[in-house]
Design a protein around this motif. Structure first.
Motif, mmCIF file in Angstrom:
data_model
loop_
_atom_site.group_PDB
_atom_site.id
_atom_site.type_symbol
_atom_site.label_atom_id
_atom_site.label_comp_id
_atom_site.label_asym_id
_atom_site.label_seq_id
_atom_site.Cartn_x
_atom_site.Cartn_y
_atom_site.Cartn_z
ATOM 1 N N GLY A 51 0.801 -1.220 0.000
ATOM 2 C CA GLY A 51 0.000 0.000 0.000
ATOM 3 C C GLY A 51 0.829 1.262 0.000
ATOM 4 O O GLY A 51 0.550 2.201 -0.745
ATOM 5 N N ASN A 52 1.880 1.286 0.817
ATOM 6 C CA ASN A 52 2.700 2.494 0.886
ATOM 7 C C ASN A 52 3.513 2.697 -0.393
ATOM 8 O O ASN A 52 3.779 3.834 -0.778
ATOM 9 N N LEU A 53 3.875 1.616 -1.074
ATOM 10 C CA LEU A 53 4.595 1.749 -2.342
ATOM 11 C C LEU A 53 3.669 2.309 -3.415
ATOM 12 O O LEU A 53 4.071 3.146 -4.234
ATOM 13 N N LYS A 54 2.414 1.865 -3.407
ATOM 14 C CA LYS A 54 1.420 2.397 -4.348
ATOM 15 C C LYS A 54 1.175 3.878 -4.061
ATOM 16 O O LYS A 54 1.061 4.684 -4.986
ATOM 17 N N ALA A 55 1.092 4.225 -2.782
ATOM 18 C CA ALA A 55 0.870 5.623 -2.401
ATOM 19 C C ALA A 55 2.026 6.498 -2.882
ATOM 20 O O ALA A 55 1.810 7.599 -3.388
ATOM 21 N N ARG A 56 3.250 6.018 -2.734
ATOM 22 C CA ARG A 56 4.415 6.793 -3.181
ATOM 23 C C ARG A 56 4.327 7.065 -4.679
ATOM 24 O O ARG A 56 4.573 8.178 -5.142
ATOM 25 N N LYS A 57 3.948 6.053 -5.460
ATOM 26 C CA LYS A 57 3.814 6.232 -6.914
ATOM 27 C C LYS A 57 2.726 7.262 -7.237
ATOM 28 O O LYS A 57 2.878 8.074 -8.151
ATOM 29 N N LYS A 58 1.643 7.243 -6.480
ATOM 30 C CA LYS A 58 0.557 8.208 -6.700
ATOM 31 C C LYS A 58 1.029 9.624 -6.364
ATOM 32 O O LYS A 58 0.729 10.571 -7.094
ATOM 33 N N GLN A 63 2.957 14.942 -8.179
ATOM 34 C CA GLN A 63 4.045 15.920 -8.251
ATOM 35 C C GLN A 63 4.380 16.252 -9.708
ATOM 36 O O GLN A 63 4.570 17.419 -10.050
ATOM 37 N N ARG A 64 4.434 15.232 -10.562
ATOM 38 C CA ARG A 64 4.708 15.474 -11.990
ATOM 39 C C ARG A 64 3.585 16.296 -12.618
ATOM 40 O O ARG A 64 3.831 17.215 -13.404
ATOM 41 N N THR A 65 2.346 15.980 -12.248
ATOM 42 C CA THR A 65 1.188 16.706 -12.778
ATOM 43 C C THR A 65 1.242 18.163 -12.355
ATOM 44 O O THR A 65 1.008 19.067 -13.165
ATOM 45 N N LEU A 66 1.556 18.419 -11.090
ATOM 46 C CA LEU A 66 1.658 19.793 -10.606
ATOM 47 C C LEU A 66 2.746 20.554 -11.365
ATOM 48 O O LEU A 66 2.558 21.714 -11.740
#
Length: 114
Positions: A51-58, A63-66
């Motif tokens: 879960g935390n690895l998925k959260a990091r990717k999100k 961040q890239r979108t911003l």
């Protein structure tokens, strides 16, 4: 532990950071939050496996979108810590608030009020 952290930090608890969606992060910024951070389990210690690895990717995606939108990517961060690190949680809250204060109000807030 009765640790203090800034009053402008609003905590939203979820069973696992993997449940945090990209839209949650973007909506928070769109709704006027100057910054958002996700505090998840230490890497490799997630009760729900990854879960935390998925959260990091999100978070990295947001961040890239911003960045593409011309908004500072530092407004969205991910931190990993254990539930026993209450003092570290308060320290992160203070660090994040200091970072956001340095960046200033969200540029989305200006457009959102119009």
């Amino acid at each position: 532990m009765r640790l203090s952290y800034p009053a402008d930090v609003k905590i939203i608890q979820v069973p696992c950071t993997g449940r945090v969606d990209i839209l949650h992060l973007l909506n928070a910024i769109e709704d006027g939050a100057d910054g958002v951070y996700v505090a998840g389990c230490l890497e490799g210690e997630c009760h729900f496996k990854e879960g935390n690895l998925k959260a990091r990717k999100k978070v990295e995606y947001v961040q890239r979108t911003l960045t593409e939108l011309g908004i500072e990517p530092e407004r969205v961060q991910m931190y990993n810590l254990s539930s026993a690190q209450g003092a570290r949680f308060a320290e992160i809250a203070n660090e994040m608030v200091a970072c956001i204060r340095e960046l200033g109000p969200s540029p989305v807030k200006k457009h959102h009020a119009a």
